[in-house]
Scaffold this active site. Structure first.
Site, PDB file in Angstrom:
ATOM      1  N   ASP A  90       0.805  -1.223   0.000  1.00  0.00           N
ATOM      2  CA  ASP A  90       0.000   0.000   0.000  1.00  0.00           C
ATOM      3  C   ASP A  90       0.840   1.276   0.000  1.00  0.00           C
ATOM      4  O   ASP A  90       0.283   2.390   0.066  1.00  0.00           O
ATOM      5  CB  ASP A  90      -0.986  -0.019   1.165  1.00  0.00           C
ATOM      6  CG  ASP A  90      -2.086  -1.041   0.929  1.00  0.00           C
ATOM      7  OD1 ASP A  90      -2.496  -1.196  -0.239  1.00  0.00           O
ATOM      8  OD2 ASP A  90      -2.518  -1.702   1.886  1.00  0.00           O
ATOM      9  N   ASP A 151      -6.345  -5.723  -4.935  1.00  0.00           N
ATOM     10  CA  ASP A 151      -6.281  -4.309  -4.568  1.00  0.00           C
ATOM     11  C   ASP A 151      -4.987  -3.660  -5.067  1.00  0.00           C
ATOM     12  O   ASP A 151      -4.921  -2.452  -5.285  1.00  0.00           O
ATOM     13  CB  ASP A 151      -6.329  -4.108  -3.041  1.00  0.00           C
ATOM     14  CG  ASP A 151      -7.226  -5.073  -2.302  1.00  0.00           C
ATOM     15  OD1 ASP A 151      -7.511  -6.157  -2.838  1.00  0.00           O
ATOM     16  OD2 ASP A 151      -7.612  -4.760  -1.171  1.00  0.00           O
TER      17      ASP A 151
HETATM   18  N1  GLY Z   1      -7.160  -2.507   0.214  1.00  0.00           N
HETATM   19  C1  GLY Z   1      -7.840  -3.008   1.338  1.00  0.00           C
HETATM   20  C2  GLY Z   1      -9.307  -2.864   1.235  1.00  0.00           C
HETATM   21  O1  GLY Z   1      -9.847  -2.519   0.200  1.00  0.00           O
HETATM   22  O2  GLY Z   1      -9.943  -3.125   2.229  1.00  0.00           O
END
Ligand code: GLY
Length: 383
Positions: A90, A151
């Protein structure tokens, strides 16, 4: 939404953000809690969504209060990169909406360098054998070392941007490889997504799909599908690879078919009737942004109009059903769900729901403020 209505909504959203500045102090919103947020230090993956909202508010109004508030927080992002606080894939979300956004909005060279430094950290998570970026945990962790997640497509724009800025193709090459691996293994049945996928990290051999936040391994976690729509659309914009554009379109069409009459997604499109029937408005906001982006990059005019119309309808529905205007409220978008399966922050405000809802309003207004793709890059010096 008529233009007047859209302008009113944008103004109300900006006022909500203005009220949050003193409420948040030096902290950051994490999980929503009723009308408020749990506030934390800069130590989790969602903190940059607050800066993203401040930068969008600045883009909408030109008011220095929003620029100054975002800018003063960049030191904290520098600190967390150096000290590797809660480091994961992230880094992409975190440094796109802090460092890249600041560079783009102000031309601050230190912010540009911080974004490139973050991209340097992010590529250390690449597994060359399986050709994927490890999502969670320390590198080569016995379990997490083998996992990629859908993600992560939204973390790739930091790498594409770092190649654009630095002239070094290594970041974009890794991003492209990761996007191709995502297409090969995380997409199934031509138009649906797994949340996560495991490899044998020593050999790169694929093992299989597994959920982390969805109802079941082979269900359809709506936010994952939304990340994939927007992420593949952005990968298509940066690389011009037709396969990325094609899959982004197919995932978007599937997402639209899954929606009920109110156009607010359930947290998982395959939750059975006796399972929790909870909404995740953030998935709708992310998917709407992805469809707005698709509308600007598909060649076919009818397809472009279709995506734009669907994105506008979804944004309007979010405004009608989930936009919170009470001055007591700390968030913008009700009914986002972080993790229904684990009963964490179900139908609450979430920073990413607030951010992408505001981004969808900005996209709907026709204003070009693009922190992810190529639409509002600064020219590279000497070109
Ligand atoms: N990227 C983590 C979520 O969407 O919860």
């Amino acid at each position: 939404m008529e233009n007047t209505q859209l302008n009113t909504t944008l103004r109300q959203a900006v006022e909500q953000i203005r009220r949050d500045i003193p409420r948040f102090g030096d902290l950051y919103p994490h999980n929503g809690d009723g009308m408020t947020y749990v506030l934390t230090e800069n130590n989790h993956w969602m903190t940059s969504f607050w800066l993203g909202q401040l930068w969008l508010a600045y883009a909408i109004t030109g008011e220095d209060i929003f620029r100054a508030e975002a800018q003063r927080r960049l030191a904290s992002f520098d600190h967390r990169l150096v000290n590797r606080i809660d480091e994961s894939h992230d880094l992409g979300f975190l440094y796109t909406l802090s460092a890249r956004a600041q560079w783009q909005m102000t031309g601050d060279p230190a912010a540009r360098q911080l974004g490139i430094d973050a991209a340097d950290r992010l590529i250390t998570r690449f597994h060359p054998k399986g050709e994927y970026i490890q999502a969670w945990g320390v590198m080569n962790d016995p379990v997490e070392g083998g996992r990629m997640i859908v993600d992560c497509l939204m973390n790739l724009p930091l790498l594409f941007w770092a190649s654009y800025e630095s002239g070094d193709p290594k970041y974009g090459d890794i991003a492209t490889k990761h996007a191709r691996t995502t297409l090969r293994y995380l997409v199934r049945d031509g138009n649906r997504t797994y949340h996560t996928f495991f490899f044998n990290q020593d050999t790169g051999e694929p093992i299989g799909g597994k959920t982390a936040q969805g109802f079941a391994d082979d269900s359809l976690w709506s936010r994952g599908q939304a990340w994939a729509i927007y992420g593949f659309a952005l990968a298509a914009e940066w690389t011009d690879e037709p396969a990325f554009l094609d899959i982004a379109c197919r995932l978007a069409e599937q997402f639209w078919k899954e929606l009920g009459d109110d156009l607010i997604p359930l947290w998982d499109f395959r939750v059975p009737p006796d399972g929790p029937q909870k909404r995740d408005s953030s998935a709708g906001a992310i998917a709407a942004c992805g469809m707005f982006k698709l509308a600007t990059i598909v060649q076919d005019a009818a397809l472009a109009t279709g995506f734009k119309t669907h994105a506008e309808q979804m944004t309007r529905s979010l405004t009608q059903s989930c936009f919170e205007t009470s001055p007591e409220a700390w968030g913008l978008l009700r009914d986002s769900s972080y993790n229904v399966a684990a009963n964490r922050a179900v139908e609450q405000f979430m920073p990413f729901g607030d951010y992408y809802y505001l981004e969808s309003l900005v996209m709907m207004s026709g204003k070009t403020v693009d922190f992810w793709g190529k639409a509002s890059l600064r020219p590279v010096e000497g070109t």
